[in-house]
Enzyme design. Sequence first.
Site, mmCIF file in Angstrom:
data_model
loop_
_atom_site.group_PDB
_atom_site.id
_atom_site.type_symbol
_atom_site.label_atom_id
_atom_site.label_comp_id
_atom_site.label_asym_id
_atom_site.label_seq_id
_atom_site.Cartn_x
_atom_site.Cartn_y
_atom_site.Cartn_z
ATOM 1 N N GLY A 43 -3.380 -8.694 -12.170
ATOM 2 C CA GLY A 43 -3.046 -7.320 -12.527
ATOM 3 C C GLY A 43 -2.137 -6.712 -11.477
ATOM 4 O O GLY A 43 -2.169 -7.108 -10.311
ATOM 5 N N GLN A 48 1.601 -0.153 -6.790
ATOM 6 C CA GLN A 48 1.566 -1.347 -5.935
ATOM 7 C C GLN A 48 2.954 -1.929 -5.669
ATOM 8 O O GLN A 48 3.103 -2.804 -4.819
ATOM 9 C CB GLN A 48 0.689 -2.430 -6.573
ATOM 10 C CG GLN A 48 -0.781 -2.088 -6.549
ATOM 11 C CD GLN A 48 -1.589 -3.218 -7.131
ATOM 12 O OE1 GLN A 48 -1.658 -3.390 -8.341
ATOM 13 N NE2 GLN A 48 -2.192 -4.016 -6.261
ATOM 14 N N CYS A 88 -7.747 -7.644 -4.888
ATOM 15 C CA CYS A 88 -6.615 -6.783 -5.196
ATOM 16 C C CYS A 88 -5.415 -7.308 -4.421
ATOM 17 O O CYS A 88 -5.536 -7.644 -3.241
ATOM 18 C CB CYS A 88 -6.938 -5.351 -4.766
ATOM 19 S SG CYS A 88 -5.564 -4.194 -4.981
ATOM 20 N N LEU A 89 -4.259 -7.357 -5.062
ATOM 21 C CA LEU A 89 -3.056 -7.857 -4.385
ATOM 22 C C LEU A 89 -2.709 -7.002 -3.168
ATOM 23 O O LEU A 89 -2.091 -7.484 -2.233
ATOM 24 C CB LEU A 89 -1.864 -7.886 -5.349
ATOM 25 C CG LEU A 89 -1.874 -8.987 -6.416
ATOM 26 C CD1 LEU A 89 -0.635 -8.871 -7.290
ATOM 27 C CD2 LEU A 89 -1.965 -10.369 -5.800
ATOM 28 N N HIS A 130 -9.654 -1.837 -13.074
ATOM 29 C CA HIS A 130 -9.125 -1.868 -11.705
ATOM 30 C C HIS A 130 -7.705 -1.269 -11.666
ATOM 31 O O HIS A 130 -7.396 -0.431 -10.819
ATOM 32 C CB HIS A 130 -9.117 -3.320 -11.204
ATOM 33 C CG HIS A 130 -8.532 -3.504 -9.840
ATOM 34 N ND1 HIS A 130 -9.300 -3.771 -8.731
ATOM 35 C CD2 HIS A 130 -7.241 -3.446 -9.408
ATOM 36 C CE1 HIS A 130 -8.498 -3.865 -7.677
ATOM 37 N NE2 HIS A 130 -7.250 -3.680 -8.058
ATOM 38 N N GLU A 131 -6.873 -1.697 -12.607
ATOM 39 C CA GLU A 131 -5.484 -1.225 -12.616
ATOM 40 C C GLU A 131 -5.406 0.252 -12.998
ATOM 41 O O GLU A 131 -4.581 0.995 -12.482
ATOM 42 C CB GLU A 131 -4.620 -2.064 -13.569
ATOM 43 C CG GLU A 131 -4.554 -3.549 -13.231
ATOM 44 C CD GLU A 131 -4.251 -3.829 -11.769
ATOM 45 O OE1 GLU A 131 -3.457 -3.088 -11.167
ATOM 46 O OE2 GLU A 131 -4.834 -4.784 -11.224
ATOM 47 N N HIS A 134 -5.745 2.353 -10.042
ATOM 48 C CA HIS A 134 -4.529 2.453 -9.219
ATOM 49 C C HIS A 134 -3.654 3.621 -9.657
ATOM 50 O O HIS A 134 -2.989 4.249 -8.839
ATOM 51 C CB HIS A 134 -3.690 1.174 -9.346
ATOM 52 C CG HIS A 134 -4.082 0.091 -8.379
ATOM 53 N ND1 HIS A 134 -3.998 0.246 -7.019
ATOM 54 C CD2 HIS A 134 -4.534 -1.172 -8.584
ATOM 55 C CE1 HIS A 134 -4.384 -0.878 -6.422
ATOM 56 N NE2 HIS A 134 -4.717 -1.763 -7.352
HETATM 57 ZN ZN ZN Z 1 -5.457 -3.630 -7.127
#
Ligand code: ZN
Length: 178
Positions: A43, A48, A88-89, A130-131, A134
Amino acid sequence: MEVRYYPDPVLRERTRPVEQFDDALADLAREMVETMNQAGGLGLAGPQVGLLLSIVIVSADTQPGSEIVLVNPEIYDTDGWEVSEEGCLSFPGTYVKIGRFGRIRARYRDPKGEPRELEAEGLLARVIQHERDHLDGRLLVDRMSPIQRMTQRRRLRELKDRYEHRTSETRTGFEAAR
Ligand code: ZN
């Protein structure tokens, strides 16, 4: 596009809804898909990559081709509760057990502006939640319990140090260029 890492302040910004569904948006979505796949993530949300727009890419697995682009996504129906490990990235090397709804329905638009809906469970439902976080500037660290935050303290400190180091390097590079 470059992935932004915690504690980059852009990750704390709120996004605004997409209003123009044009070629530029389609290009952005394509670039985000590429960036996510290069990073090996499931994701990726606008902030991000420094983009303060309501757009996320999600995928149920790391196979290219299964990505879904969700523009202006809203979760409107939820069911069940599952605790599972999440990463998470923007928090490389950080994995924590987080509780999320087990099943969700979401409304969104595709990059052409067509209204769509999807129902997801398990991993995909988790990724979407999760996204979606963000897009409101809410991060993995905000979902951690106080004990988890204690346990991850050293890792979070490392990320902060790395961020400060990187930003001071950028500044020096810029000054040198002048
Ligand atoms: Zn994330």
